[in-house]
Design a protein around this motif. Structure first.
Motif, PDB file in Angstrom:
ATOM      1  N   THR A 238      11.109  79.665  12.964  1.00 27.57           N
ATOM      2  CA  THR A 238      11.957  80.166  11.978  1.00 27.57           C
ATOM      3  C   THR A 238      11.608  81.221  11.409  1.00 27.57           C
ATOM      4  N   CYS A 239      10.061  80.936  10.683  1.00 35.09           N
ATOM      5  CA  CYS A 239       9.355  81.824   9.917  1.00 35.09           C
ATOM      6  C   CYS A 239       9.191  83.181  10.769  1.00 35.09           C
ATOM      7  N   GLY A 240       8.657  82.809  11.911  1.00 36.88           N
ATOM      8  CA  GLY A 240       8.271  83.900  12.860  1.00 36.88           C
ATOM      9  C   GLY A 240       9.618  85.162  13.115  1.00 36.88           C
ATOM     10  N   ILE A 241      10.752  84.458  13.241  1.00 38.39           N
ATOM     11  CA  ILE A 241      12.047  85.293  13.557  1.00 38.39           C
ATOM     12  C   ILE A 241      12.266  86.048  12.043  1.00 38.39           C
TER      13      ILE A 241
ATOM     14  N   ILE B 113      18.160  89.445   2.570  1.00 36.56           N
ATOM     15  CA  ILE B 113      17.166  88.916   3.193  1.00 36.56           C
ATOM     16  C   ILE B 113      17.611  87.094   2.839  1.00 36.56           C
ATOM     17  N   ILE B 114      18.404  87.107   2.061  1.00 36.87           N
ATOM     18  CA  ILE B 114      18.809  85.572   1.861  1.00 36.87           C
ATOM     19  C   ILE B 114      19.749  85.266   2.931  1.00 36.87           C
ATOM     20  N   THR B 115      20.491  86.118   3.439  1.00 36.63           N
ATOM     21  CA  THR B 115      21.422  85.882   4.652  1.00 36.63           C
ATOM     22  C   THR B 115      20.584  85.786   5.773  1.00 36.63           C
ATOM     23  N   LEU B 116      19.455  86.672   5.935  1.00 34.97           N
ATOM     24  CA  LEU B 116      18.830  86.627   6.922  1.00 34.97           C
ATOM     25  C   LEU B 116      18.086  85.124   7.230  1.00 34.97           C
TER      26      LEU B 116
ATOM     27  N   SER C  78      20.171  62.771  19.041  1.00 36.94           N
ATOM     28  CA  SER C  78      19.219  61.719  19.427  1.00 36.94           C
ATOM     29  C   SER C  78      19.292  60.272  18.816  1.00 36.94           C
ATOM     30  N   GLN C  79      19.058  60.676  17.366  1.00 41.86           N
ATOM     31  CA  GLN C  79      18.573  59.566  16.501  1.00 41.86           C
ATOM     32  C   GLN C  79      19.865  58.978  15.834  1.00 41.86           C
ATOM     33  N   THR C  80      21.037  59.685  15.917  1.00 42.63           N
ATOM     34  CA  THR C  80      22.169  59.360  15.171  1.00 42.63           C
ATOM     35  C   THR C  80      21.782  59.250  13.687  1.00 42.63           C
ATOM     36  N   SER C  81      21.408  60.331  13.204  1.00 39.72           N
ATOM     37  CA  SER C  81      20.641  60.318  11.897  1.00 39.72           C
ATOM     38  C   SER C  81      21.159  61.456  11.375  1.00 39.72           C
ATOM     39  N   PHE C  82      21.642  61.439   9.956  1.00 39.79           N
ATOM     40  CA  PHE C  82      21.777  62.640   9.248  1.00 39.79           C
ATOM     41  C   PHE C  82      20.453  63.228   8.497  1.00 39.79           C
ATOM     42  N   THR C  83      19.605  62.654   8.410  1.00 39.13           N
ATOM     43  CA  THR C  83      18.406  62.964   7.838  1.00 39.13           C
ATOM     44  C   THR C  83      17.756  64.637   8.085  1.00 39.13           C
ATOM     45  N   PRO C  84      17.714  64.678   9.590  1.00 41.96           N
ATOM     46  CA  PRO C  84      17.356  66.148  10.001  1.00 41.96           C
ATOM     47  C   PRO C  84      18.041  67.160   9.085  1.00 41.96           C
ATOM     48  N   PHE C  85      19.231  66.863   9.087  1.00 44.07           N
ATOM     49  CA  PHE C  85      20.259  68.020   8.505  1.00 44.07           C
ATOM     50  C   PHE C  85      19.763  68.127   7.048  1.00 44.07           C
ATOM     51  N   LEU C  86      19.588  66.971   6.158  1.00 42.65           N
ATOM     52  CA  LEU C  86      18.972  67.176   4.915  1.00 42.65           C
ATOM     53  C   LEU C  86      17.740  67.743   4.860  1.00 42.65           C
ATOM     54  N   ILE C  87      17.092  67.602   5.777  1.00 41.79           N
ATOM     55  CA  ILE C  87      15.432  68.256   5.995  1.00 41.79           C
ATOM     56  C   ILE C  87      15.775  69.861   6.165  1.00 41.79           C
ATOM     57  N   ALA C  88      16.457  70.247   7.033  1.00 39.91           N
ATOM     58  CA  ALA C  88      17.040  71.514   7.157  1.00 39.91           C
ATOM     59  C   ALA C  88      17.586  72.346   6.069  1.00 39.91           C
ATOM     60  N   GLY C  89      18.336  71.573   5.460  1.00 44.38           N
ATOM     61  CA  GLY C  89      19.197  72.065   4.125  1.00 44.38           C
ATOM     62  C   GLY C  89      18.149  72.204   3.169  1.00 44.38           C
ATOM     63  N   VAL C  90      17.089  71.395   2.786  1.00 41.00           N
ATOM     64  CA  VAL C  90      16.121  71.477   1.769  1.00 41.00           C
ATOM     65  C   VAL C  90      15.146  72.604   2.208  1.00 41.00           C
ATOM     66  N   PHE C  91      14.875  72.858   3.706  1.00 40.49           N
ATOM     67  CA  PHE C  91      14.023  73.997   3.922  1.00 40.49           C
ATOM     68  C   PHE C  91      14.857  75.504   3.668  1.00 40.49           C
TER      69      PHE C  91
ATOM     70  N   ALA D  25      13.188  77.915   0.840  1.00 36.56           N
ATOM     71  CA  ALA D  25      12.964  79.126   1.503  1.00 36.56           C
ATOM     72  C   ALA D  25      13.758  80.363   0.628  1.00 36.56           C
ATOM     73  N   ASN D  26      14.848  80.257   0.525  1.00 36.09           N
ATOM     74  CA  ASN D  26      15.737  81.236  -0.369  1.00 36.09           C
ATOM     75  C   ASN D  26      15.254  81.311  -1.863  1.00 36.09           C
ATOM     76  N   TYR D  27      14.830  79.959  -2.233  1.00 35.27           N
ATOM     77  CA  TYR D  27      14.187  80.148  -3.448  1.00 35.27           C
ATOM     78  C   TYR D  27      13.216  81.032  -3.865  1.00 35.27           C
ATOM     79  N   VAL D  28      12.235  80.742  -2.890  1.00 35.38           N
ATOM     80  CA  VAL D  28      11.089  81.459  -2.793  1.00 35.38           C
ATOM     81  C   VAL D  28      11.235  83.155  -2.913  1.00 35.38           C
ATOM     82  N   VAL D  29      12.415  83.542  -1.784  1.00 33.33           N
ATOM     83  CA  VAL D  29      12.833  84.929  -1.594  1.00 33.33           C
ATOM     84  C   VAL D  29      13.426  85.209  -2.881  1.00 33.33           C
ATOM     85  N   ALA D  30      14.245  84.522  -3.631  1.00 29.71           N
ATOM     86  CA  ALA D  30      14.906  85.077  -4.684  1.00 29.71           C
ATOM     87  C   ALA D  30      13.735  85.228  -5.901  1.00 29.71           C
ATOM     88  N   PHE D  31      12.783  84.138  -5.865  1.00 25.25           N
ATOM     89  CA  PHE D  31      11.634  84.423  -6.852  1.00 25.25           C
ATOM     90  C   PHE D  31      10.799  85.440  -6.628  1.00 25.25           C
ATOM     91  N   ALA D  32      10.509  85.740  -5.594  1.00 23.81           N
ATOM     92  CA  ALA D  32       9.663  86.941  -5.171  1.00 23.81           C
ATOM     93  C   ALA D  32      10.233  88.164  -5.436  1.00 23.81           C
TER      94      ALA D  32
END
Lengths: 215, 253
Positions: free
Chosen positions: A17-20, A151-154, A179-192, A196-203
């Motif tokens: 993701t960071c590469g893109i 940049i935030i949209t990107l 595969s795991q019938t879990s919502f946790t990966p989405f939570l992790i994605a949301g936090v990520f 990331a956008n917090y860092v962008v906004a801060f910078a």
């Protein structure tokens, strides 16, 4: 699947993701400048082509554009597209964001009062000096908030790479969640994304502050 | 002769703004141009400084032709390289100052001499500091234009123009964008330059200033020079009815 396995699997996706993200910025920021300059060319044909380019880039979904960049060469010319996936992604993102950046740059350029050009002209600056020394620094200051938005949209748009079955972070999150019938990966994605956008906004805020010395 | 403009004509679309204007300025002369709005006085300055192209007529600076009459009778500008040389002869002070907001006061004054005229930095700095002192702005050298009053900004703009050592300095309504309180400090500086025998053309609405400072006053109306001459004569005993009318209206306020 333990949380740490999830995190390490998704971690590899985060790198992609960071590469893109970084490659798209690297290409689209300068490319946008070129598009803007051509859009303001004194040749009507060039202006016209750039207008169409911008209209298509802004007028169609990025997802569709990614598909077109990837499969287009095969359907149009019969070229092999093996090993071309990542290139197509970067091409699609960069061409799309360049169009948006071009319009942001154009807005910034047109906001510069005519008096600045006239003063530079009377003082004897060349056209290049006028652009790089007088106009561009002022443009950068005025467009920073809009660029931050883009940049935030990107950051969030990177998830569209799943269209071309590229395993960036969000694609992996979806796979694990299914595969795991879990919502946790989405939570992790949301936090990520949020972090990331917090860092962008801060910078970007720091950059804006650096331009605060005049108004 | 520092500036010579002959038979200048300029139209915007169907409107002829300058109708056969001729004007010359000698070394050390201070010429004021007065007249109602839309009389063409600002356009005349903009043509003299090449911000607008004239349709017909001739322009010379220091006996160097910049605009001549082409074979078709229309104005023909000299080539880019020659025009660049001619541009060194004049400076222009704008109504809206047009300082560079991202440069400090000192950099506004120093940048063009260094990067346009390619003069050594130390020499330029010394001159710029002397100019700022003359403008009573030494204490503001490191400030940015947005931190200055309008009067201070205009004095920086004058210093910036003078830093290129022009033979002639044009002023386009230099005090029109200022509060009445601040016009005095700008006029004082121009008056001081006049005492130093700087060649100047000042488009202005400040009648007492024009009368006191200039060697010659030009009254323009509807694209023509109606009357010109000694300020005492033009203001004290104008020959043309149109001049009398303008000055009467003006005194009435």
């Amino acid at each position: 699947m333990t949380l740490s396995t999830m995190l390490s699997t998704m971690g590899a996706g985060m790198l992609r993701t960071c590469g893109i993200f970084f490659l798209t910025l690297l290409f689209s920021l300068p490319l946008g400048m070129i598009v803007m300059l051509l859009r303001r060319s004194r040749f009507p044909v060039v202006q016209w082509i750039m207008k169409i380019y911008i209209a298509v880039m802004r007028g169609t979904p990025l997802m569709l554009q990614l598909l077109a960049w990837y499969f287009g060469p095969y359907y149009l010319f019969g070229w092999s597209i093996r090993g071309y996936r990542f290139t197509a992604i970067i091409l699609g993102f960069s061409m799309n964001y360049a169009a948006y950046f071009a319009e942001i740059y154009r807005g910034g350029i047109e906001a510069i009062p005519a008096g600045q050009y006239e003063a530079a002209e009377v003082l004897g600056y060349t056209h290049a000096q006028t652009f790089f020394k007088i106009i561009l620094p002022q443009v950068v200051k005025t467009i920073l908030p809009s660029v931050t938005n883009e940049i935030i949209t990107l950051v969030k748009d990177t998830s569209l790479a799943f269209t071309l079955a590229y395993n960036e972070m969000f694609s992996l999150a979806k796979q694990i969640a299914a595969s795991q019938t879990s919502f946790t990966p989405f939570l992790i994605a949301g936090v990520f994304y949020f972090v990331a956008n917090y860092v962008v906004a801060f910078a970007m805020e720091r950059v804006e502050k650096a331009f605060d010395y005049y108004s | 002769m520092v500036l010579e403009m002959k038979n200048i004509r300029k139209s915007f679309g169907d409107v002829e703004v300058l109708k056969d204007i001729s004007l010359h300025v000698d070394e050390g002369e201070v010429v004021s141009v007065i007249g109602p709005s839309g009389s063409g006085k600002s356009t005349l300055l903009r043509c003299a400084t090449f911000l607008e192209r004239v349709d017909r007529g001739e322009i010379r600076y220091m006996d160097t032709p910049a605009v001549t009459t082409g074979d078709d009778g229309r104005a023909a500008y000299v080539g880019a390289a020659e025009l660049k040389q001619v541009k060194r002869y004049f400076g222009l002070v704008f109504q809206q100052f047009n300082l560079f907001p991202h440069y400090s006061v000192l950099k506004n004054v120093m940048d063009a001499p260094i990067h346009v005229q390619k003069r050594p930095k130390d020499e330029v700095r010394a001159e710029a500091e002397a100019l700022l002192e003359k403008m009573d702005l030494t204490h503001r050298a490191d400030a940015y234009p947005c931190q200055l009053s309008g009067g201070q900004q205009q004095r920086v703009a004058i210093a910036r123009a003078l830093a290129l050592k022009p033979e002639i300095l044009f002023f386009d309504e230099p005090t029109s964008a200022l509060d009445p309180e601040l016009t005095g400090e700008v006029l004082k500086v121009i008056r001081q330059l006049a005492e130093d025998r700087m060649t100047m053309v000042v488009v202005t609405h400040e009648m007492p200033f024009a009368r006191a400072v200039s060697n010659r006053v030009i009254f323009m109306d509807r694209g023509v020079i109606v009357e010109q001459g000694d300020p005492e004569k033009v203001f004290g005993a104008p020959e043309q009815e149109r001049t009398r009318q303008f000055l009467r209206n003006y005194q009435r306020g």
